[in-house]
Design a protein around this motif. Structure first.
Motif, PDB file in Angstrom:
ATOM      1  N   LEU A 125       0.815  -1.220   0.000  1.00  0.00           N
ATOM      2  CA  LEU A 125       0.000   0.000   0.000  1.00  0.00           C
ATOM      3  C   LEU A 125       0.847   1.268   0.000  1.00  0.00           C
ATOM      4  O   LEU A 125       0.479   2.275  -0.602  1.00  0.00           O
ATOM      5  N   ARG A 126       1.994   1.190   0.680  1.00  0.00           N
ATOM      6  CA  ARG A 126       2.871   2.354   0.769  1.00  0.00           C
ATOM      7  C   ARG A 126       3.240   2.859  -0.630  1.00  0.00           C
ATOM      8  O   ARG A 126       3.153   4.054  -0.904  1.00  0.00           O
ATOM      9  N   SER A 127       3.605   1.924  -1.515  1.00  0.00           N
ATOM     10  CA  SER A 127       4.042   2.349  -2.850  1.00  0.00           C
ATOM     11  C   SER A 127       2.861   2.851  -3.680  1.00  0.00           C
ATOM     12  O   SER A 127       3.030   3.664  -4.585  1.00  0.00           O
ATOM     13  N   LEU A 128       1.637   2.392  -3.342  1.00  0.00           N
ATOM     14  CA  LEU A 128       0.456   2.935  -4.022  1.00  0.00           C
ATOM     15  C   LEU A 128       0.274   4.399  -3.631  1.00  0.00           C
ATOM     16  O   LEU A 128       0.009   5.262  -4.465  1.00  0.00           O
ATOM     17  N   GLU A 129       0.449   4.665  -2.336  1.00  0.00           N
ATOM     18  CA  GLU A 129       0.343   6.034  -1.839  1.00  0.00           C
ATOM     19  C   GLU A 129       1.393   6.917  -2.515  1.00  0.00           C
ATOM     20  O   GLU A 129       1.104   8.034  -2.928  1.00  0.00           O
ATOM     21  N   THR A 153     -10.828  -3.452   2.251  1.00  0.00           N
ATOM     22  CA  THR A 153      -9.602  -2.931   1.649  1.00  0.00           C
ATOM     23  C   THR A 153      -9.909  -1.756   0.722  1.00  0.00           C
ATOM     24  O   THR A 153      -9.210  -0.737   0.739  1.00  0.00           O
ATOM     25  N   ALA A 154     -10.979  -1.905  -0.073  1.00  0.00           N
ATOM     26  CA  ALA A 154     -11.361  -0.832  -0.995  1.00  0.00           C
ATOM     27  C   ALA A 154     -11.701   0.437  -0.219  1.00  0.00           C
ATOM     28  O   ALA A 154     -11.285   1.545  -0.581  1.00  0.00           O
ATOM     29  N   LEU A 155     -12.431   0.254   0.874  1.00  0.00           N
ATOM     30  CA  LEU A 155     -12.828   1.383   1.705  1.00  0.00           C
ATOM     31  C   LEU A 155     -11.609   2.054   2.322  1.00  0.00           C
ATOM     32  O   LEU A 155     -11.512   3.290   2.368  1.00  0.00           O
ATOM     33  N   TYR A 156     -10.683   1.220   2.772  1.00  0.00           N
ATOM     34  CA  TYR A 156      -9.446   1.749   3.378  1.00  0.00           C
ATOM     35  C   TYR A 156      -8.685   2.601   2.363  1.00  0.00           C
ATOM     36  O   TYR A 156      -8.216   3.696   2.678  1.00  0.00           O
ATOM     37  N   ILE A 157      -8.582   2.089   1.140  1.00  0.00           N
ATOM     38  CA  ILE A 157      -7.856   2.823   0.083  1.00  0.00           C
ATOM     39  C   ILE A 157      -8.555   4.149  -0.221  1.00  0.00           C
ATOM     40  O   ILE A 157      -7.921   5.204  -0.309  1.00  0.00           O
ATOM     41  N   ALA A 158      -9.898   4.074  -0.336  1.00  0.00           N
ATOM     42  CA  ALA A 158     -10.670   5.287  -0.650  1.00  0.00           C
ATOM     43  C   ALA A 158     -10.449   6.347   0.418  1.00  0.00           C
ATOM     44  O   ALA A 158     -10.224   7.525   0.115  1.00  0.00           O
ATOM     45  N   LYS A 159     -10.486   5.905   1.705  1.00  0.00           N
ATOM     46  CA  LYS A 159     -10.342   6.868   2.803  1.00  0.00           C
ATOM     47  C   LYS A 159      -8.926   7.421   2.897  1.00  0.00           C
ATOM     48  O   LYS A 159      -8.724   8.614   3.074  1.00  0.00           O
ATOM     49  N   SER A 160      -7.934   6.543   2.786  1.00  0.00           N
ATOM     50  CA  SER A 160      -6.561   6.995   3.018  1.00  0.00           C
ATOM     51  C   SER A 160      -6.009   7.818   1.858  1.00  0.00           C
ATOM     52  O   SER A 160      -5.064   8.565   2.035  1.00  0.00           O
ATOM     53  N   LEU A 161      -6.588   7.658   0.657  1.00  0.00           N
ATOM     54  CA  LEU A 161      -6.047   8.394  -0.487  1.00  0.00           C
ATOM     55  C   LEU A 161      -6.972   9.499  -0.980  1.00  0.00           C
ATOM     56  O   LEU A 161      -6.680  10.165  -1.975  1.00  0.00           O
ATOM     57  N   ALA A 162      -8.097   9.692  -0.263  1.00  0.00           N
ATOM     58  CA  ALA A 162      -9.095  10.676  -0.700  1.00  0.00           C
ATOM     59  C   ALA A 162      -8.509  12.084  -0.764  1.00  0.00           C
ATOM     60  O   ALA A 162      -8.845  12.862  -1.645  1.00  0.00           O
ATOM     61  N   SER A 163      -7.596  12.350   0.136  1.00  0.00           N
ATOM     62  CA  SER A 163      -7.052  13.715   0.235  1.00  0.00           C
ATOM     63  C   SER A 163      -6.114  14.068  -0.919  1.00  0.00           C
ATOM     64  O   SER A 163      -5.708  15.217  -1.047  1.00  0.00           O
TER      65      SER A 163
END
Lengths: 199, 199
Positions: A125-129, A153-163
């Motif tokens: 996930l780090r490298s996706l960020e 997992t999808a929800l986590y990605i949506a929340k953590s990368l929304a900004s």
């Protein structure tokens, strides 16, 4: 069962540990290799031996490659604005087979699963960020499986990368093509009803 | 399908050539080996590599062994008057599993099949004749498969060894245990009727 040879018995046992193979099919395969030419057994043995050595994961997206970077990441013809996020390396082939997706991929190598002790730090996930933070990505299509873990997992990605200003989407859910209502499960029908599309 | 790695693609193709494995199961097994510990892949690779080297065929009966002679031929507790003749090495294990046969074996490594160009000289028949000629054998139980080729082979053995004074028998044919008449094939029922046994 005693096969008269320890090597053969061990091989049958090793084959029967592979996914989808039972004792009978393992025995059949081992005897087939024994009956056939030694060169076939040696070729198979060699490929299995070098597998871990040769196969690497793309430093950018985590997909399978034998180089530093995979062929898709290196392809100048692919859109760099769209990233499809999948759970496992083989999911890349599955999406590629549709010939519908022209962007890049990102392989998580797993899904969030607190019950199995898999947290965000265990996924790629780090490298996706980093990729999102580097800019230029318009949309992340999250193609994790339609399971509780995949959804989490999808929800986590949506929340953590929304900004970071990129849209996060998820594959549509509904009736699979060619299905019949009669044999679809309740959850799928309920979801398809809820998300009904205008004709 | 392109797996992003030539080694992986070749391995999937090699697996899918094995009996009972299709493209999907071959892919599943290859990815399983890739995901799991390298030691499991190396152990499997090693067993396949040494298979032909380690496994030999018993010089007396043709069964699988790692020595000159197999454990059954060497066992002083087995009757030397009775020989069960089978098509393939694995048929020995199948008969052994019943725990009903206390004699020795003879593996033909095939059946007579003129259409495939398999004649008596291609089978392990010469050494069977030698064993019968050496004397002391009361009965040959021919356990070739109940197919045209199996029947032809049994008949050939009966005819060619009849002059040596040992009885040649064949496994009984009829309804398999637990079968229902409804689902038995016509040939099996016809044969069972013809060979009906007195109660």
């Amino acid at each position: 069962m005693d096969f008269g040879s320890e090597t053969l018995s061990l091989l049958v046992r090793a084959f029967s540990r592979l996914p989808g193979l039972g004792a009978k099919s393992a025995q059949r395969i081992a005897l087939y290799l024994l009956r056939n030419d030694i060169s076939e057994a040696h070729a198979l043995s060699h490929l299995i031996h070098v597998l871990h050595e040769k196969v690497r994961f793309c430093r950018t997206c985590g997909a399978i490659t034998e180089d530093d970077e995979c062929a898709i990441c290196k392809d100048p013809g692919r859109s760099r604005e769209l990233i499809c996020v999948v759970e496992q390396p083989h999911d890349v082939f599955v999406v590629e087979k549709t010939r519908q997706f022209k962007g890049l991929y990102h392989v998580l190598h797993g899904v969030l699963s607190p019950i199995d002790g898999v947290g965000p730090e265990n996924l790629n996930l780090r490298s996706l960020e980093d990729r999102v933070r580097a800019g230029g990505i318009q949309e992340l299509v999250v193609a994790t499986n339609p399971t509780i873990e995949g959804d989490t997992t999808a929800l986590y990605i949506a929340k953590s990368l929304a900004s970071h200003g990129c849209t996060v989407t998820r594959l549509a859910r509904g009736l699979p093509m060619g299905a019949t209502l009669e044999f679809a499960d309740d959850n799928t029908i309920a979801r398809a009803l809820e998300r009904r599309e205008k004709l």
